[in-house]
Design an enzyme around this catalytic site. Structure first.
Site, mmCIF file in Angstrom:
data_model
loop_
_atom_site.group_PDB
_atom_site.id
_atom_site.type_symbol
_atom_site.label_atom_id
_atom_site.label_comp_id
_atom_site.label_asym_id
_atom_site.label_seq_id
_atom_site.Cartn_x
_atom_site.Cartn_y
_atom_site.Cartn_z
ATOM 1 N N PHE A 243 1.132 -1.212 0.374
ATOM 2 C CA PHE A 243 -0.351 0.028 0.148
ATOM 3 C C PHE A 243 0.784 1.556 -0.190
ATOM 4 C CE2 PHE A 243 -2.105 -3.111 2.244
ATOM 5 C CZ PHE A 243 -3.607 -3.592 1.461
ATOM 6 N N ARG A 325 1.211 15.856 -6.633
ATOM 7 C CA ARG A 325 -0.375 14.356 -7.034
ATOM 8 C C ARG A 325 -1.429 15.309 -6.670
ATOM 9 N NH1 ARG A 325 -1.342 9.899 -9.684
ATOM 10 N NH2 ARG A 325 0.698 9.834 -10.406
ATOM 11 N N GLU A 730 -5.317 2.037 -7.575
ATOM 12 C CA GLU A 730 -5.195 3.099 -6.748
ATOM 13 C C GLU A 730 -6.830 3.951 -6.714
ATOM 14 O OE1 GLU A 730 -0.667 5.594 -6.169
ATOM 15 O OE2 GLU A 730 -1.411 5.296 -7.874
#
Length: 779
Positions: A243, A325, A730
């Site tokens: 993750f 991002r 994601e």
């Protein structure tokens, strides 16, 4: 897809290995307990075990360390400090500001100070608690707000502007100002951090490591030991979850084990207990936002200014790319003409936060969703209608299909996708039913929300978008594939195997994937950014295609016809009107000295990014999704339950629908945990108090709704991805935004939907009650 393969599919062969719902290649091993993780590997004779001695102060100079009791503890073989590191004392992935072992200065509670090596794991861990450290405490910064006020940053602030946001705000007929807190999240992989370092001849080092980034582990181990990269080998067969938590932060464990193994010339295993893992490693960045937004009477956004401050922790780690991002995903699915987006990575005396599924994208997108929710409530409109009014356009003529960072939204299917989900979930009727329920229920309140997702796929550092693979065809017709990606349960190996089987025209059971190994594929990128199948699938396809083309050339030479007309399907080779078993052609090719193995390489085309202007084309394509969630909230206790969740996800031409649906379901529940139950809490001294399952609540099976429907949207990627598929790693983590806003919707009903609840994330019972009280006071 190459022309030859495309023509094969068009000719009507229904045989295909991609697009089928194959089970995970290790599914039987997982459920039977036979799958080998790093800690399951047989230990070599003489193996020692290590543990870390951790700081008890958030920010302090180390006056002295008395480690005599540690050295004298039962079973202890050695105690190592920063002075015992032969090479560079650093494991930072980008900026060299992250020491393996602290040297004179500690910057968070839990920072490693020394390494204990003993004859057993328990002895090492007990001994590590015996160190006596004399500290000179220094002021500590613990929150993003405090970091901003102190101008304490790990990196310079960043800003993205388009148009004139200030002028647009001043001219807007309506204005919205406020702040928002969104918490972080522990990765909570089932398998904790672990590395097993084994000395090799001529100063070489083999590290078996649970990591998403074997090449990065190779680099940091080589630097720490003062070796060249070719002297170090890193291998990872599988992880029990990653993750993002094992992208850069597995480096500390790999280097510490390798340093001890090199020093003692014996194998050393370093396995973190859950408490130590959570105390030492970074998490998803929590964010604090201040916003100013202008809109019109129809709910259209006219201008927006937002300042986002993340808790980076004590070092940079991957905070820069995460913030980038977040900036690039503030727009989510909405066209924003005039924006001023600022992001700061606050330096705090806490764990150095790192990658987590979504990598800043969820933190960026949830802010605009919060604002749209507020606009709808201020106008007395359904939030879905406000969302639709602000969606990106479908074509150039509308002039609403370019992002603030300058990338055109080529394949905008959010209109069709949301419309399909709105109809299939009976959203409008259920919203009316929720309102009727609330009117008759003074304590229990229901809420419903539908939220969209637009998520960019690619590393936002262009050079990382590359991958390599090896494909070996053996004389018996079996095939071995090795690629640079890592398997963490997400089914990457299964998808790559399907791609190779399809390319060679053989059934999947003939193909096997081996452990990721830096001595086979060098200079790999992390398995992250949802690019695993995109990059490694393309590289493996290229390798398999070369072998297939050689076999086709050989078959046409031997049996006649053109090589371009040779077809491979269902373990058979069709050549010049005849059909031969695949294994027979392979055996003949071997005797004819045809090369039956090949390498493949892929680099994503068309990507570029200017970090100074924060503009460019950072993403290969966008994945789209939407979800509807319905909840019930107890306004006296703050308890809540998810009653139903419906989702629709754009996986393009899915390589494996079963795996992709599983990814969407898992991401939904994980994202729901981030926004509702998973609360990280540090006390006033800077100690993380939620560092075990007893104090940190991840979602359990009881938190899943009884009605849970996640489906794939029928679409084909406009970009030439592997078989026109789209990533599923994601993006679906943003789908449970709908849960958070359904809870907010339920709370708003306490004030007859006239007041926007000041609900923070995670929406724990305490946060829900605080929001309920605020709505009652305002109403």
């Amino acid at each position: 897809m190459n022309i030859q393969n495309e023509s094969f599919i068009k000719q009507g062969a229904d045989w295909a290995e991609v697009g089928r719902a194959h089970p995970h290649e290790s599914a039987l091993l997982h459920v039977s307990g036979e799958a080998s993780y790093t800690d399951d590997l047989p230990e070599l004779q003489g193996t020692l075990h290590a543990a870390l001695g951790l700081s008890q102060k958030a920010h302090a100079k180390v006056r002295n360390m008395d480690l005599d009791r540690v050295r004298g503890a039962p079973g202890v073989v050695a105690v190592l400090t920063a002075q015992d590191i032969p090479g560079v004392n650093d494991c930072g992935p980008i900026i060299h500001d992250d020491p393996i072992l602290a040297d004179g200065l500690v910057q968070y509670v839990g920072q490693p100070l020394f390494l204990v090596v003993a004859d057993s794991h328990d002895n090492a861990r007990r001994a590590a608690r015996l160190g006596m450290v004399d500290y000179e405490e220094l002021p500590a910064v613990l929150t993003p707000e405090a970091a901003r006020d102190a101008q304490s940053f790990v990196l310079p602030p960043m800003q993205l502007q388009r148009g004139d946001a200030q002028a647009a705000l001043q001219a807007a007929p309506r204005r919205l100002r406020g702040e928002l807190h969104v918490g972080g999240q522990e990765q909570f992989y089932l398998e904790g951090q672990i590395a097993y370092a084994i000395p090799q001849e001529d100063r070489g080092m083999l590290v078996q490591c649970s990591t998403q980034h074997p090449s990065e582990m190779l680099h940091v181990v080589a630097h720490a030991l003062g070796l060249s990269s070719h002297q170090v080998r890193v291998e990872c067969r599988r992880m029990g979850g990653g993750f993002g938590g094992k992208e850069s932060q597995s480096a500390l464990w790999a280097t510490a084990a390798a340093i001890a193994a090199a020093r003692l010339k014996r194998p050393v295993k370093l396995r973190a207990d859950r408490d130590d893992d959570m105390m030492v490693t970074g998490k998803r960045h929590c964010f604090y936002y201040e916003y100013d937004l202008g809109y019109d009477d129809d709910g259209r956004i006219l201008g927006a200014k937002i300042e986002m401050v993340s808790r980076a922790g004590f070092s940079a780690d991957l905070s820069g790319p995460v913030a980038t991002r977040a900036v690039c995903h503030f727009d989510n699915a909405y066209y924003l003409s005039d924006v001023d987006i600022r992001a700061m990575c606050g330096k705090t005396n806490t764990q150095s936060n790192t990658a987590f599924r979504g990598f800043g994208g969820p933190q960026g997108a949830i802010a605009i969703e919060y604002l749209i929710d507020d606009i709808a409530r201020a106008l007395g409109r359904d939030p879905l209608d406000i969302r639709k009014a602000n969606f990106y356009g479908r074509n150039d003529a509308e002039g609403r299909n370019v992002t603030p960072y300058g990338q055109k939204v080529e394949d905008n299917v959010i209109h069709e996708l949301v419309a399909e989900l709105e109809a299939s979930s009976q959203y409008r009727a259920r919203r009316e039913a929720v309102r009727a329920y609330n009117a008759a229920s003074p304590v229990l309140k229901k809420g419903i929300a539908i939220t969209p997702v637009k998520f960019g796929i690619a590393f936002n550092v262009s050079h990382l978008n590359q991958a390599g693979a090896l494909v070996h065809v053996y004389v018996d017709g079996s095939v071995l594939v090795n690629h640079g990606g890592t398997e963490m349960g997400q089914g990457l190996n299964t998808k790559v195997m399907q791609v190779v089987a399809h390319e060679l025209g053989i059934t999947l059971n003939r193909v096997r994937a081996t452990a990721t190994d830096t001595s086979k594929i060098a200079n790999t990128s992390a398995t992250a950014a949802s690019t695993g199948a995109d990059l490694n699938g393309k590289a493996a396809q290229a390798a398999a295609r070369q072998v297939r083309e050689r076999l086709a050339e050989f078959a046409s030479t031997r049996y006649g016809g053109a090589a371009s007309e040779v077809r491979f399907a269902a373990d058979q080779v069709h050549v010049n009107g005849e059909v031969y078993p695949f294994v027979e052609i392979v055996a003949q090719a071997y005797l004819a000295r045809v090369q039956l193995w090949s390498d493949g390489f892929y680099a994503t085309p068309g990507l570029h990014w200017d970090s100074k202007t924060m503009t460019g084309h950072p993403f290969s394509y966008y994945a789209y999704a939407a979800a509807v969630s319905e909840v019930v909230v107890d306004t006296l206790t703050g308890e809540w339950k998810l009653l139903r969740a419906d989702g629709l996800y754009d996986a393009g031409n899915s390589l494996n629908p079963a795996i992709d649906v599983g990814q969407v379901e898992g991401a939904f529940i994980q994202g729901m945990g981030w926004l509702t139950t998973e609360e990280l809490w540090w006390n006033e001294a800077g100690k993380l108090m939620t560092h075990a399952p007893s104090t940190y609540k991840i979602p359990a099976v009881s938190d899943c709704p009884e009605a849970f429907s996640m489906r794939l949207f029928k679409n084909s990627n406009v970009t030439d991805s592997i078989h026109r598929s789209k990533a599923t790693g994601e993006p679906p983590l943003l789908m449970p935004f709908s849960v958070f806003f359904a809870i907010r919707d339920a709370i708003a009903s306490v004030g007859n939907d006239k007041v926007s609840p000041p609900l923070r994330a995670p929406a724990t019972s305490e946060a829900i009650l605080d929001a309920v009280d605020a709505v009652r006071a305002a109403a």
